[in-house]
Design a protein around this motif. Sequence first.
Motif, PDB file in Angstrom:
ATOM      1  N   MET A 116       0.847  -1.196   0.000  1.00  0.00           N
ATOM      2  CA  MET A 116       0.000   0.000   0.000  1.00  0.00           C
ATOM      3  C   MET A 116       0.886   1.251   0.000  1.00  0.00           C
ATOM      4  O   MET A 116       1.786   1.377   0.826  1.00  0.00           O
ATOM      5  CB  MET A 116      -0.909  -0.005   1.241  1.00  0.00           C
ATOM      6  CG  MET A 116      -1.872   1.177   1.291  1.00  0.00           C
ATOM      7  SD  MET A 116      -2.856   1.187   2.817  1.00  0.00           S
ATOM      8  CE  MET A 116      -3.865  -0.266   2.587  1.00  0.00           C
ATOM      9  N   GLY A 117       0.628   2.163  -0.942  1.00  0.00           N
ATOM     10  CA  GLY A 117       1.427   3.374  -1.018  1.00  0.00           C
ATOM     11  C   GLY A 117       0.992   4.404   0.005  1.00  0.00           C
ATOM     12  O   GLY A 117       0.087   4.160   0.826  1.00  0.00           O
ATOM     13  N   ILE A 118       1.649   5.575  -0.062  1.00  0.00           N
ATOM     14  CA  ILE A 118       1.332   6.621   0.908  1.00  0.00           C
ATOM     15  C   ILE A 118      -0.115   7.088   0.763  1.00  0.00           C
ATOM     16  O   ILE A 118      -0.820   7.298   1.755  1.00  0.00           O
ATOM     17  CB  ILE A 118       2.303   7.808   0.722  1.00  0.00           C
ATOM     18  CG1 ILE A 118       3.718   7.378   1.108  1.00  0.00           C
ATOM     19  CG2 ILE A 118       1.869   8.996   1.577  1.00  0.00           C
ATOM     20  CD1 ILE A 118       4.760   8.448   0.901  1.00  0.00           C
ATOM     21  N   SER A 119      -0.581   7.235  -0.499  1.00  0.00           N
ATOM     22  CA  SER A 119      -1.961   7.682  -0.701  1.00  0.00           C
ATOM     23  C   SER A 119      -2.961   6.685  -0.125  1.00  0.00           C
ATOM     24  O   SER A 119      -3.980   7.065   0.459  1.00  0.00           O
ATOM     25  CB  SER A 119      -2.226   7.899  -2.194  1.00  0.00           C
ATOM     26  OG  SER A 119      -2.024   6.690  -2.906  1.00  0.00           O
ATOM     27  N   GLY A 120      -2.648   5.392  -0.282  1.00  0.00           N
ATOM     28  CA  GLY A 120      -3.526   4.368   0.281  1.00  0.00           C
ATOM     29  C   GLY A 120      -3.546   4.411   1.799  1.00  0.00           C
ATOM     30  O   GLY A 120      -4.602   4.249   2.427  1.00  0.00           O
ATOM     31  N   LYS A 121      -2.387   4.649   2.399  1.00  0.00           N
ATOM     32  CA  LYS A 121      -2.323   4.726   3.864  1.00  0.00           C
ATOM     33  C   LYS A 121      -3.064   5.972   4.371  1.00  0.00           C
ATOM     34  O   LYS A 121      -3.741   5.923   5.402  1.00  0.00           O
ATOM     35  CB  LYS A 121      -0.866   4.744   4.315  1.00  0.00           C
ATOM     36  CG  LYS A 121      -0.154   3.411   4.097  1.00  0.00           C
ATOM     37  CD  LYS A 121       1.305   3.508   4.474  1.00  0.00           C
ATOM     38  CE  LYS A 121       2.003   2.176   4.216  1.00  0.00           C
ATOM     39  NZ  LYS A 121       3.458   2.244   4.471  1.00  0.00           N
ATOM     40  N   LEU A 122      -2.892   7.083   3.645  1.00  0.00           N
ATOM     41  CA  LEU A 122      -3.620   8.286   4.047  1.00  0.00           C
ATOM     42  C   LEU A 122      -5.125   8.059   3.969  1.00  0.00           C
ATOM     43  O   LEU A 122      -5.881   8.475   4.856  1.00  0.00           O
ATOM     44  CB  LEU A 122      -3.221   9.462   3.140  1.00  0.00           C
ATOM     45  CG  LEU A 122      -1.816  10.022   3.343  1.00  0.00           C
ATOM     46  CD1 LEU A 122      -1.496  11.072   2.285  1.00  0.00           C
ATOM     47  CD2 LEU A 122      -1.678  10.632   4.740  1.00  0.00           C
ATOM     48  N   TYR A 123      -5.553   7.394   2.904  1.00  0.00           N
ATOM     49  CA  TYR A 123      -6.982   7.081   2.750  1.00  0.00           C
ATOM     50  C   TYR A 123      -7.448   6.180   3.899  1.00  0.00           C
ATOM     51  O   TYR A 123      -8.521   6.405   4.483  1.00  0.00           O
ATOM     52  CB  TYR A 123      -7.205   6.393   1.409  1.00  0.00           C
ATOM     53  CG  TYR A 123      -8.617   5.900   1.194  1.00  0.00           C
ATOM     54  CD1 TYR A 123      -9.636   6.784   0.831  1.00  0.00           C
ATOM     55  CD2 TYR A 123      -8.935   4.541   1.366  1.00  0.00           C
ATOM     56  CE1 TYR A 123     -10.927   6.334   0.635  1.00  0.00           C
ATOM     57  CE2 TYR A 123     -10.235   4.087   1.175  1.00  0.00           C
ATOM     58  CZ  TYR A 123     -11.228   4.983   0.806  1.00  0.00           C
ATOM     59  OH  TYR A 123     -12.514   4.534   0.630  1.00  0.00           O
ATOM     60  N   SER A 124      -6.640   5.192   4.243  1.00  0.00           N
ATOM     61  CA  SER A 124      -7.035   4.244   5.292  1.00  0.00           C
ATOM     62  C   SER A 124      -7.091   4.910   6.662  1.00  0.00           C
ATOM     63  O   SER A 124      -8.064   4.753   7.410  1.00  0.00           O
ATOM     64  CB  SER A 124      -6.042   3.073   5.333  1.00  0.00           C
ATOM     65  OG  SER A 124      -6.043   2.392   4.108  1.00  0.00           O
ATOM     66  N   PHE A 125      -6.046   5.665   6.987  1.00  0.00           N
ATOM     67  CA  PHE A 125      -5.968   6.240   8.333  1.00  0.00           C
ATOM     68  C   PHE A 125      -6.864   7.475   8.484  1.00  0.00           C
ATOM     69  O   PHE A 125      -7.501   7.660   9.520  1.00  0.00           O
ATOM     70  CB  PHE A 125      -4.525   6.599   8.682  1.00  0.00           C
ATOM     71  CG  PHE A 125      -3.719   5.429   9.169  1.00  0.00           C
ATOM     72  CD1 PHE A 125      -3.672   5.118  10.520  1.00  0.00           C
ATOM     73  CD2 PHE A 125      -3.017   4.640   8.287  1.00  0.00           C
ATOM     74  CE1 PHE A 125      -2.932   4.039  10.983  1.00  0.00           C
ATOM     75  CE2 PHE A 125      -2.269   3.557   8.735  1.00  0.00           C
ATOM     76  CZ  PHE A 125      -2.225   3.253  10.081  1.00  0.00           C
TER      77      PHE A 125
END
Length: 267
Positions: free
Chosen positions: A1-10
């Motif tokens: 998971m990239g940074i954008s995915g982590k930002l979306y998740s968190f």
Amino acid sequence: MGISGKLYSFLYLRGFKIWISYRTQTILTVLGWVLPVFTYYFTGTALGNRLVSEVGVSNYTAFFTIGLAFQGYVSSVISTISQRLRNEQLYGTIEYYVISRTGTFGFLLYSALWGLTLNTINAIIILAIGFALNIHYNINVLSAIVIIILLILSTLGIGMIAGAVTMITKQGNPISFFFNTFTNLIGGTVFPVTVLPLFVRYISYGIPLTWALEGLREAFLNGTPITGVAQFIIILAIFDIVLLPLGIFSYNYAFKKAREKGTLAEY
């Protein structure tokens, strides 16, 4: 998971969607932001400008509005990190973060982002109410941004220390309690620290928020350029130099000791 995915998740899945799904809590949280503004506004009105000016405050509404808008960054970030750690222990998912690619430090940073986002909304609402109450902002954007960033970095350091205490003690966190409760009282949030007893005033000078609020009032209300708030920037930078390494060390040490003792998931 990239940074954008982590930002979306968190930010969206673990932050906003959970926060908004508990509507009663959401409403109470927003009321908790708004009501103190009117409480202090009518208190200031009742006291009268003459009495307020005697403690060195020319516009009390502007004074406490800036204080309430930005004090939340301190309590919000520290509370978010500590509560998120505590919740992950209760859910039994803290061990997954330890072995995941995000890691414990990534977990901390992404968790802090939701606290920062939530308090930015809080600050905008309070500043907007202040504007409706006839506060005339004269903002120097550069000075304001620099001071806010330095305040957030120092708060992140304190938040890591509070997270470390949570990891070790599981319940009862004096660091989080102090900065959530007493910064309102002694950090110059709703009245100047000069009215405090001398020994309490010295304690308040040991809190980054006290200096940040002084600088932010200059930046937001007087349009003071960055050279005019240099003293506050230097002091906040010193806090960052001390608190950030101390926070990283404490956080990593607490996780290391918890893994060694096998108490990582205990609560």
